[in-house]
Design an enzyme around this catalytic site. Structure first.
Site, PDB file in Angstrom:
ATOM      1  N   GLU A   1       0.881  -1.168   0.000  1.00 55.52           N
ATOM      2  CA  GLU A   1       0.000   0.000   0.000  1.00 55.52           C
ATOM      3  C   GLU A   1       0.916   1.214   0.000  1.00 55.52           C
ATOM      4  O   GLU A   1       1.491   1.552   1.041  1.00 55.52           O
ATOM      5  CB  GLU A   1      -0.901  -0.023   1.237  1.00 55.52           C
ATOM      6  CG  GLU A   1      -1.870  -1.201   1.286  1.00 55.52           C
ATOM      7  CD  GLU A   1      -3.190  -0.882   0.574  1.00 55.52           C
ATOM      8  OE1 GLU A   1      -3.574   0.298   0.523  1.00 55.52           O
ATOM      9  OE2 GLU A   1      -3.825  -1.815   0.053  1.00 55.52           O
TER      10      GLU A   1
ATOM     11  N   CYS B   1      -1.597   9.012   2.478  1.00 57.66           N
ATOM     12  CA  CYS B   1      -1.472   8.480   1.123  1.00 57.66           C
ATOM     13  C   CYS B   1      -2.639   8.906   0.238  1.00 57.66           C
ATOM     14  O   CYS B   1      -2.509   9.016  -0.973  1.00 57.66           O
ATOM     15  CB  CYS B   1      -1.382   6.969   1.155  1.00 57.66           C
ATOM     16  SG  CYS B   1      -2.696   6.208   2.135  1.00 57.66           S
TER      17      CYS B   1
END
Lengths: 488, 479
Positions: free
Chosen positions: B207, B246
């Site tokens: 991720e 993110c």
């Protein structure tokens, strides 16, 4: 100066770069995303098989002495099925999947959209060189990618036939073949791909994954392992024996990733089993199996020597109860059965990938699960022959492998509703049917929100009241939300 | 460390984690952990990142509670084998796909959401029946020590462990053989993780991040929609850990003629949400440490970048605070436009025509999310089909994270693999294919010696041509 025949250009890193650049341009131009293009390619592949069946069979005979039926069914037949299934289901696979939304994001709608990854690399193996090259390609096409295929150099006739046929039948601006060995593969692995699909062995798989890691490229690794067959005594012995033979020697003479590698059965039953094998093997392949046309040969002298080494190991050759004959000139080894080999022998340590079948004996059949675990590594497939419901349940619950089959061998390969792939040392990722489409797609999550329904509690300045409302909202409980809104 | 993994492997072998009731017990214990230690969690997050309680609840505590509750309610359904249909040819047969745990898994979590990025994957790993080692980031030390202390108090210590330490610990962990590695962090470290995993053929989920763009079209001309858009952009940039997320909005794309409208309304909401005095900013996190602070300050050092600042720009080195900053058209080749910002600086890039945003986004690596504020159906379609990203959210920011039915993960440089909801369960499972066959009926043509009849038979069978098969058997087809 007279004209000289041009040496075939060396495929190096520069060539790799150029090729990827060209394919990326085709991809960006949107060629491969169109449904019509995908249909045209899959139809062309079917035509290619129809018009060249004899050549394909011939190449496979050249590379592996593969019996015509095996080529026709396991290589061509299975690929035809893949194409037909993709043609039939592709529209459905390409449709976005609706996703549920909850009160927490109300009002909103959500869906998951499949999109191609981009430019993908398919590296295939030598044992089913036609199928294992084109089956992943079918998935990659259906998902809308541009593709480079690197067939195995250990099956050279098939490799060059593939290069020719693909150039003749498929869209060369989007699908290319690179032939070669280690240098060419290395050059390919240095490039940035959007996915790498590798079928082969664990040693090379590690190299592929490490190369992919440099570019954060996701991979599918279809490897192998020691696929065990547990045989109980309460079965129809004749049927079981035939199915094991079909899965072992009937599949490229044991050179298949899901071939039964070894058998586990009880001490009491072993002799009966061996006799049954002897009887059925003779029916299938005659008294002189080295002369039977229905058995593939060993692919090359490297593997031939490797297999002989397993047989000729000290104390192992005395365990042979059937077969053992070899023909070095023609690279043939007869179906060979060994009984009671030590668990630390070479033949029990590595994947056999050949026509040798060791039988391990246990006192009670339940002990076979421990034997499988003690060998370490999770195989690609595991098989059990029994009529006992409890044993079946224990088998399914306790044996970890890519796929399991009860009362048969290898046929799960043809069941396209089942994902085909490994776990642990036998690989990662899966394909076949829709799983092939998914393997080469990115599933993009999409959330649609509207401008209405904007609540100030999302935004600072943060207050206690907002905190409580947020807690209620995240819990999804309507009652809590109402209470928080009412301030109680 | 070898001992730790050996213990986890032994526990897995013993079958403890396979029991569904064990898994549920652990998930309930995790809920207790979070419920009974909320204050400690808030304090740790405040210490590490200056997060306010609401932000901590919304992004960390609440997320973990929601995940655990959801998994508890769905677990029985998830562990059940999925039946597959089998064609007539195989009759009688039963096909199913059985999820099973991978074994011993390693979770690396990052410092920006130090609680949820450690515990949310943990929930998936437990639900799937694995034993787990979590290595939280040492850059959020208060949260790390909270996890190290409290997890053993609530969860089964033989199956779930936490280890502290820095990069050297991470490196040593990567030398061992795991059955899965789940990594949240930067692409640079992602490469190292995957390279190490390759040695053991360990599957990984990465991720990562990227530059998440927000496209804004002429919805801005509508005052009420402009307000909502601005609030959501501000909330999506500085709301999550002051841009250190993110999925935070990295930069905005807007048409030239609407740029000043956008900037004015963004300024308004920045002031309203956070205040406009650097020393008294409220409801906003700070920068995690001096390294990151310096990195962000350096992005503004380039004189062409500095001159493009239209709001904010002040920094407080002592408190590690950078005020919400807006830049208008910094040079496209500057660092700030080429690496993931991960901080409170928001470049606004103007275009002649908003449709150019698609080409602009495609010139950069694929991001984790693309945000688009538009009501134009055709434009939405173009964005969906002509760009690629982990996910796309229309007319909002951040909330897709809360949607458990949507897979959360990247593509290309933003990573691969996904989680949340059932995807968490799946990411830590092996889906085992199982085919049950019966001894009868037996199909003779399966076996050698091969003949033309058998070849024909199998060809027809493979085509599922039952009619043809019948004809063949009755002798009406020539073989």
């Amino acid at each position: 100066m007279g004209s000289q025949p041009e040496d075939k250009a060396v495929f190096d890193t520069e060539s790799g770069k150029e090729m990827v650049k060209e394919l990326r341009a085709s991809f960006v131009a949107g060629k491969t995303k169109s449904y019509e293009w995908k249909v045209s390619q899959l139809k062309a592949m079917l035509k290619m098989m129809e018009e060249n069946e004899a050549q394909i069979i011939f190449a496979l005979r050249d590379d592996l002495s593969k019996p015509e039926l095996e080529s026709s069914i396991y290589e061509i037949g299975m690929l035809k099925n893949s194409c037909r299934l993709a043609l039939k289901e592709m529209k459905h696979w390409m449709k976005p999947e609706k996703a549920k939304t909850s009160l927490t994001t109300f009002p909103s709608t959500a869906e998951i959209v499949s999109e191609p990854l981009g430019v993908v690399l398919v590296i295939s193996a030598w044992n089913y060189p036609f199928l294992l090259s084109l089956d992943p390609v079918v998935g990659a096409i259906a998902a809308g990618n541009a593709i480079v295929l690197k067939p195995s150099e250990l099956a050279p006739a098939t490799s060059s036939l593939l290069a020719k046929l693909i150039a003749d039948y498929l869209d060369g601006s989007c699908i290319k073949v690179v032939e070669g060995a280690v240098p060419e593969t290395t050059a390919l692995l240095e490039q940035k791909w959007d996915k790498i699909f590798y079928t082969g062995n664990g040693r090379v798989a590690r190299i592929v994954m490490a190369a992919a890691a440099k570019h954060l490229t996701p991979v599918v690794l279809e490897l192998g392992g020691k696929s065990p067959v547990i045989v109980d005594s309460d079965i129809d012995l004749k049927v079981a024996t035939r199915r094991i033979i079909a899965g072992k020697w009937g599949c490229n003479n044991g050179q298949a990733c899901i071939s039964p590698d070894y058998i586990i059965t009880t001490k009491d039953y072993a002799v009966k089993l061996v006799d049954s094998f002897k009887c059925e093997l003779e029916k299938f392949y005659g008294k002189n199996p080295l002369e039977s046309k229905d058995l593939s040969r060993i692919v090359n002298s490297n593997h031939f020597d490797r297999l002989l080494k397993l047989l000729d190991e000290d104390k192992i050759s005395s365990k042979i109860v059937h077969g053992g004959e070899r023909d070095e000139t023609n690279l043939k080894i007869a179906p060979t059965i060994l009984l009671d080999v030590p668990k630390n022998s070479l033949i029990m340590k590595e994947e056999i990938f050949g026509p040798l079948l060791p039988i391990i004996m246990v006192d009670k059949l339940e002990g076979s699960f421990d034997v499988i675990k003690s060998l370490g590594g999770k195989p690609l497939a595991a098989y059990l022959f029994t009529n006992k419901t409890k044993l079946k349940a224990k088998f399914v619950a306790e044996v970890s492998a890519g796929g399991l089959v009860v009362n048969d061998t290898t046929v799960h390969l043809a069941e396209h509703n089942l994902p085909f792939g490994g776990v642990g040392d036998s690989g990662m990722g899966s394909y076949h049917g829709k799983f092939s489409f998914d393997a080469f797609s990115h599933k993009k999550a999409v959330l649609y929100r509207s401008f209405g329904g904007d609540s100030s509690l999302r935004y600072p300045p943060y207050t206690r009241g907002k905190l409580r409302l947020l807690q209620a909202l995240l819990s999804g409980s309507v009652l809590r939300i109402i209470r928080a809104l009412l301030g109680c | 460390m070898e001992e730790t993994i050996a213990e986890l492997r032994e526990t897995f072998r013993s079958g403890t984690t396979k029991s569904v009731s064990w898994r549920k017990k652990q998930l309930k214990a995790l809920l207790d952990l979070v419920n009974e230690n909320e204050d400690s969690i808030f304090n740790a997050l405040d210490q590490d990142l200056g997060k306010s309680r609401v932000e901590s609840y919304r992004d960390e505590v609440g997320v973990v509670k929601k995940s655990a509750t959801y998994s508890l309610s769905c677990l029985d359904k998830w562990v059940a084998p999925k039946k597959g249909e089998v064609p007539l040819l195989f009759f009688p047969a039963k096909a199913e796909v059985m999820p099973e745990p991978l074994g011993v898994v390693l979770i690396f979590s990052s410092w920006n959401f130090p609680i949820s990025l450690a515990l949310d994957p943990l929930i998936g790993a437990i639900s799937a029946g694995n034993t787990v080692l979590i290595k939280p980031s040492e850059l959020a030390p208060a949260c790390l020590s909270f996890l190290v202390q409290t997890i053993p108090q609530y969860l089964d210590n033989k199956a779930i462990k936490v280890i502290g330490g820095g990069a050297d610990v991470g490196e040593r962990l990567l030398e061992l053989k795991w059955d899965k590695i789940f990594f949240t962090g930067s692409p640079r470290v992602g490469r190292l993780v995957m390279t190490a995993a390759a040695k053991h053929l360990t599957p990984v989920t990465l991720e990562l991040g990227g530059k998440c763009p927000a496209i804004v079209d002429n919805t801005l001309s509508n005052p009420s929609k402009a307000k909502v858009t601005a609030k959501r952009i501000v909330g999506g940039k500085w709301g999550p850990c002051t841009g250190q997320a993110c999925i935070a909005i990295d930069y905005v794309l807007v048409e030239e003629k609407l740029a000043s409208t956008l900037i004015d309304i963004l300024k308004k909401y920045i002031k309203r949400f956070y205040g406009d005095n650097l020393k008294e900013l409220k409801s906003i996190s700070r920068i995690v440490n001096k390294n990151q602070f310096q990195r962000l300050v350096n992005l503004l050092k380039d004189p062409h970048v500095a001159s493009s600042v239209v709001y904010g720009g002040s920094v407080d080195e002592e408190k590690l605070v950078i005020e919400p900053t807006i830049l208008l058209d910094p040079p496209l080749d500057s660092e700030i436009m080429n690496e993931e910002i991960f901080g409170p600086l928001l470049p606004i890039i103007t275009l002649k025509n908003i449709e150019e945003s698609i080409e602009f986004i495609n010139s950069k690596p694929k991001p984790l999310v693309i945000y688009a504020f538009t009501e134009d159906k055709a434009f939405k379609k173009r964005i969906l089909s002509e760009t690629s990203s982990g996910s796309v959210t229309f007319n909002d920011s951040m909330v897709q994270f809360l949607c458990d039915s949507l897979p959360f993960g990247g593509v290309g440089q933003s990573g691969f693999g996904r989680y949340h909801g059932k995807y968490s369960f799946d990411t830590f499972s092996h889906e085992k294919a199982v085919l049950h066959r019966a001894f009868y009926p037996e199909l003779e043509p399966r076996y050698p010696p091969w003949t033309n009849f058998k070849l024909m038979f199998i060809k027809l069978a493979y085509g599922f041509n039952y009619f043809g098969l019948m004809l063949l058997m009755l002798g009406f087809k020539k073989s």
